[in-house]
Scaffold this active site. Structure first.
Site, PDB file in Angstrom:
ATOM      1  CB  SER A 136      -0.899   0.004   1.242  1.00 24.01           C
ATOM      2  OG  SER A 136      -1.547   1.255   1.413  1.00 24.01           O
ATOM      3  CE1 TYR A 160      -6.291   4.931  -1.257  1.00 21.12           C
ATOM      4  CE2 TYR A 160      -4.327   4.551   0.075  1.00 21.12           C
ATOM      5  CZ  TYR A 160      -5.663   4.289  -0.200  1.00 21.12           C
ATOM      6  OH  TYR A 160      -6.355   3.398   0.576  1.00 21.12           O
ATOM      7  CB  THR A 186      -6.909   2.730  -4.499  1.00 26.15           C
ATOM      8  OG1 THR A 186      -6.308   1.443  -4.385  1.00 26.15           O
ATOM      9  CG2 THR A 186      -8.164   2.758  -3.641  1.00 26.15           C
ATOM     10  CE  LYS A 276      -8.096  -2.921  -3.165  1.00 29.64           C
ATOM     11  NZ  LYS A 276      -8.878  -2.079  -2.252  1.00 29.64           N
ATOM     12  CG  HIS A 300     -11.163   1.023   0.647  1.00 27.09           C
ATOM     13  ND1 HIS A 300     -10.428   1.747  -0.255  1.00 27.09           N
ATOM     14  CD2 HIS A 300     -10.378   0.888   1.737  1.00 27.09           C
ATOM     15  CE1 HIS A 300      -9.257   2.063   0.272  1.00 27.09           C
ATOM     16  NE2 HIS A 300      -9.207   1.544   1.488  1.00 27.09           N
TER      17      HIS A 300
END
Length: 418
Positions: A136, A160, A186, A276, A300
């Site tokens: 992540s 992100y 995402t 995503k 999520h």
């Protein structure tokens, strides 16, 4: 009449085999965990409430998560008979590379807060199992250290788009330079969801000590020992870490992200790109038209918009619309290998596990993640054998019926008022 006799000691010893006790406490508790829910129970006992609830919880009333898990419970399998499957093959090809199982480890943030081995445990366990690991943007281990922990396996990076675009672009370039083969962009987090458990627990980064947290930590000294005697938490992207998770996300994320950002990221990323957080058929079709390599149907883990669509329920519609043109994956709510088998049968090419992986991590570090993978592997294999299929390719929608407790209302119908 039953003939009675005195017990024969030699015969008794043949009938009763005494098992030697397992002296290794970690191995004993992990061996006793037969399901992901068992690992969850161990994790809850061993982890302070604030860290456990951050993992276990979802947004607002947690309806999205509850519904996602019920959707997997509400399926009916249709096994074939007289179709033996003695030699199983659970492997698949996903996004141009191999995976020994039809699932990978999803991106999770703040992972070392849950257990100090964090992403290193996840990446090394994934590499040993031959499945992909996803780091992540909000991970607590660097891109380079994850690569070192899983040097020969498949590493993916979740991105992100932040207010400072250069941070996001720089992370993507670092991941590419480190040999990560897939970027998972995402798109469902323009702002943080309302994670009420965190607010009630006063959960913040770094953890803030209160009377409640101290009392909760007393029966869990091992967690604090690990936390206080291992290297300081470092985040992949955040330079400041003071505040609640929601405050950190809102400060870092940009609510104005758009398709223009996708175009920029597509240009700078040399490998496969996956989106995503897709939650409608229309968005899936638009993304495929733009040339993305894959889509993850995800809400999520129920941690953003509560009452969001259930990814598993959405899956057949998206597969019918765009399944021939892009790789369709699914996450949220997976707690059993049968959930994964059902997803593959309904057209998903792959699945991702988040909480299931973290329950294992909290229960026993690297060995706990190994146990998560082992449990799911066993459940996948058993389900496939009971269905009478030898390969994932043999799974079809005819093997699964989705039952439902939630039936959409026909919004076009008129209601008579008396």
């Amino acid at each position: 009449m039953v003939r009675r006799q005195l017990p024969n000691p030699a015969e008794l010893f043949e009938l009763m085999q005494f098992k030697m006790p397992e002296l290794n406490g970690k191995k004993r508790r992990l061996d006793a965990a037969l399901t992901i829910n068992d690992l969850r129970a161990v994790a809850k006992r061993r982890t302070p409430k604030a860290a456990f609830d951050y993992t276990d919880g979802a947004a607002e009333g947690e309806f999205s998560l509850d519904r996602a898990r019920r959707a997997f419970e509400d399926i009916e399998f249709h096994p074939g008979i007289l179709t033996p499957a003695p030699d199983l093959d659970t492997s698949t090809t996903i996004l141009g590379g191999p995976s020994a199982l039809p699932f990978g480890i999803a991106p999770t943030g703040f992972t070392r807060l849950m257990q100090t081995e964090g992403e290193i445990a996840g990446a090394s366990a994934a590499g040993a199992a031959g499945i992909p690991f996803t780091l992540s943007t909000l991970g607590t281990t660097s891109i380079e250290d994850v690569k070192a922990a899983n040097p020969d396996g498949r590493n993916w990076f979740q991105l992100y788009v932040m207010r400072d675009r250069d941070i996001s672009y720089g992370l993507a370039r670092r991941a590419a330079d480190a040999g990560f083969d897939t970027l998972m962009f995402t798109v469902d987090t323009p702002v943080a969801g309302a994670r009420l458990r965190d607010k009630r627990n006063g959960f913040s980064i770094p953890p803030q000590l209160t009377l409640g947290t101290v009392l909760n930590a007393i029966p869990r000294p091992w967690w604090w020992y690990d936390f206080l005697t291992t290297p300081k938490l470092e985040f992949a992207s955040l330079s400041t870490t003071g505040g609640t998770v929601g405050e950190l996300l809102d400060a870092a994320m940009d609510p104005t992200i758009s398709y223009e950002d996708l175009a920029v990221i597509r240009d700078l990323w040399p490998g496969k790109i996956v989106i995503k957080g897709v939650q409608t058929v229309e968005d899936a079709a638009k993304l495929v038209d733009l040339g993305v390599d894959g889509i993850v149907l995800s809400n999520h883990g129920g941690r953003q918009l509560d009452r969001a669509p259930i990814p598993f329920r959405l899956l057949p519609k998206v597969v019918r619309e765009v399944g021939a043109d892009a790789t369709i994956m699914v996450d949220t709510g997976i707690m059993n290998g049968a959930d994964i088998v059902a997803s593959i049968a309904l057209g998903a090419k792959f699945t991702l596990i988040g909480r299931a992986y973290l329950y294992g991590l909290m229960a026993g570090g690297r060995e706990g993640v190994d146990r998560t993978i082992s449990i799911l592997r066993t459940e996948i294999e058993r389900t496939m054998r009971l269905l009478g299929v030898s390969t994932l390719a043999e799974l079809t929608p005819q093997h699964v019926t989705q039952l439902t407790r939630l039936v959409p209302v026909d919004q076009g119908a008129t209601v008579a008022v008396s």
